[in-house]
Design an enzyme around this catalytic site. Structure first.
Site, PDB file in Angstrom:
ATOM      1  N   LYS A 107       0.842  -1.200   0.000  1.00  0.00           N
ATOM      2  CA  LYS A 107       0.000   0.000   0.000  1.00  0.00           C
ATOM      3  C   LYS A 107       0.875   1.247   0.000  1.00  0.00           C
ATOM      4  CE  LYS A 107      -3.869   0.178   2.175  1.00  0.00           C
ATOM      5  NZ  LYS A 107      -4.763   0.207   1.023  1.00  0.00           N
ATOM      6  N   SER A 108       0.429   2.271  -0.716  1.00  0.00           N
ATOM      7  CA  SER A 108       1.209   3.505  -0.822  1.00  0.00           C
ATOM      8  C   SER A 108       1.335   4.216   0.525  1.00  0.00           C
ATOM      9  CB  SER A 108       0.603   4.439  -1.872  1.00  0.00           C
ATOM     10  OG  SER A 108      -0.686   4.848  -1.484  1.00  0.00           O
ATOM     11  N   TYR A 110       2.024   2.962   3.403  1.00  0.00           N
ATOM     12  CA  TYR A 110       3.256   2.468   4.028  1.00  0.00           C
ATOM     13  C   TYR A 110       4.477   2.763   3.157  1.00  0.00           C
ATOM     14  CZ  TYR A 110       1.087   0.058   7.985  1.00  0.00           C
ATOM     15  OH  TYR A 110       0.436  -0.227   9.151  1.00  0.00           O
ATOM     16  N   ALA A 111       4.365   2.580   1.846  1.00  0.00           N
ATOM     17  CA  ALA A 111       5.508   2.794   0.950  1.00  0.00           C
ATOM     18  C   ALA A 111       6.037   4.221   1.063  1.00  0.00           C
ATOM     19  CB  ALA A 111       5.114   2.481  -0.489  1.00  0.00           C
ATOM     20  N   ARG A 112       5.148   5.178   1.263  1.00  0.00           N
ATOM     21  CA  ARG A 112       5.556   6.578   1.389  1.00  0.00           C
ATOM     22  C   ARG A 112       6.268   6.859   2.708  1.00  0.00           C
ATOM     23  NH1 ARG A 112       1.022   9.845  -1.964  1.00  0.00           N
ATOM     24  NH2 ARG A 112       0.579   8.129  -3.384  1.00  0.00           N
ATOM     25  N   GLU A 133       6.019 -10.268   4.174  1.00  0.00           N
ATOM     26  CA  GLU A 133       7.366  -9.804   4.473  1.00  0.00           C
ATOM     27  C   GLU A 133       7.352  -8.277   4.502  1.00  0.00           C
ATOM     28  OE1 GLU A 133       6.975 -11.803   1.453  1.00  0.00           O
ATOM     29  OE2 GLU A 133       7.119 -13.645   2.613  1.00  0.00           O
ATOM     30  N   GLN A 152      -2.452  -4.676  -1.226  1.00  0.00           N
ATOM     31  CA  GLN A 152      -3.609  -4.930  -2.083  1.00  0.00           C
ATOM     32  C   GLN A 152      -3.360  -6.160  -2.942  1.00  0.00           C
ATOM     33  OE1 GLN A 152      -4.688  -2.273  -5.399  1.00  0.00           O
ATOM     34  NE2 GLN A 152      -6.795  -2.408  -4.669  1.00  0.00           N
ATOM     35  N   TYR A 166      -1.400 -25.646  -7.124  1.00  0.00           N
ATOM     36  CA  TYR A 166      -0.572 -25.673  -5.914  1.00  0.00           C
ATOM     37  C   TYR A 166      -1.032 -26.806  -4.997  1.00  0.00           C
ATOM     38  CZ  TYR A 166       2.382 -23.683  -2.252  1.00  0.00           C
ATOM     39  OH  TYR A 166       3.358 -23.484  -1.310  1.00  0.00           O
ATOM     40  N   GLN A 176      -1.285 -23.218   5.299  1.00  0.00           N
ATOM     41  CA  GLN A 176      -0.533 -22.618   6.403  1.00  0.00           C
ATOM     42  C   GLN A 176      -1.446 -21.770   7.280  1.00  0.00           C
ATOM     43  OE1 GLN A 176       2.705 -20.401   4.680  1.00  0.00           O
ATOM     44  NE2 GLN A 176       1.403 -18.811   3.863  1.00  0.00           N
TER      45      GLN A 176
END
Length: 186
Positions: A107-108, A110-112, A133, A152, A166, A176
């Protein structure tokens, strides 16, 4: 391969439990947003974290992972140390259709702040919580808010179901629960 809309995501989640719990609207007031969006679904990070530490003095080895490399934390706010890394899991449990691949992007919000989220693709036939991660690329401690949005998910439907899903190949992270550390099949 087509990108799937909110209508399709809603139908798959209600009729086939593709996402559980499923939030039909995008919640964003006072929180990092989560829930259904136009062409994706904003997933939430749970309250369990594994924060990397150098206390054990070991080397991080994906073939022979030493649990001394991480410290367990449970709480509403996780502080990721400067230039460090944490693992978490989604609140949501996924049951992927056999003709759909999902890709997850940070998400932007957090990225920002210098917080980078990585999640590998959700393969067709995968069932389980998603291990997330989280990298803090800044020289400052960073807050991660549990039970709020973290990334997202975009759903891509193939032209036909894959020959081997899978689930069929008994993937090492199938079903998991919680945060799953690196695994190498022997």
């Amino acid at each position: 391969m087509g990108l799937k809309s909110d209508k399709w995501i809603r139908e798959q989640s209600i009729e086939n439990q593709m996402i559980e719990p499923f939030c039909e609207e995008n919640i964003g007031k006072g929180v990092v947003s989560y829930g259904l969006s136009s062409y994706g679904y904003d997933i939430r990070v749970g309250c369990e974290f594994k924060i990397f530490t150098n206390i054990g003095g070991t080397v991080v080895d994906p073939k022979n992972f030493d649990e001394k490399n991480v410290v367990d934390f449970i709480g509403d706010i996780c502080i990721v140390p400067p230039n460090s890394f944490a693992l978490a899991r989604t609140v949501e449990y996924f049951k992927m259709p056999h003709d759909v691949l999902a890709i997850c992007l940070g998400k932007s919000t957090y990225a920002r702040c210098g917080i980078i989220v990585n999640v590998t693709p959700f393969e067709p036939g995968f069932n389980g919580h998603i291990t997330i991660e989280i990298s803090n690329t800044t020289p400052l401690p960073a807050k991660i808010y549990a039970n709020e949005g973290i990334a997202q998910v975009l759903f891509l439907q193939g032209d036909e179901p894959c020959e081997t899903s899978y689930a069929d190949k008994k993937g090492k992270y199938q079903d998991q629960e919680g945060i799953t550390l690196p695994r190498i099949l022997k």
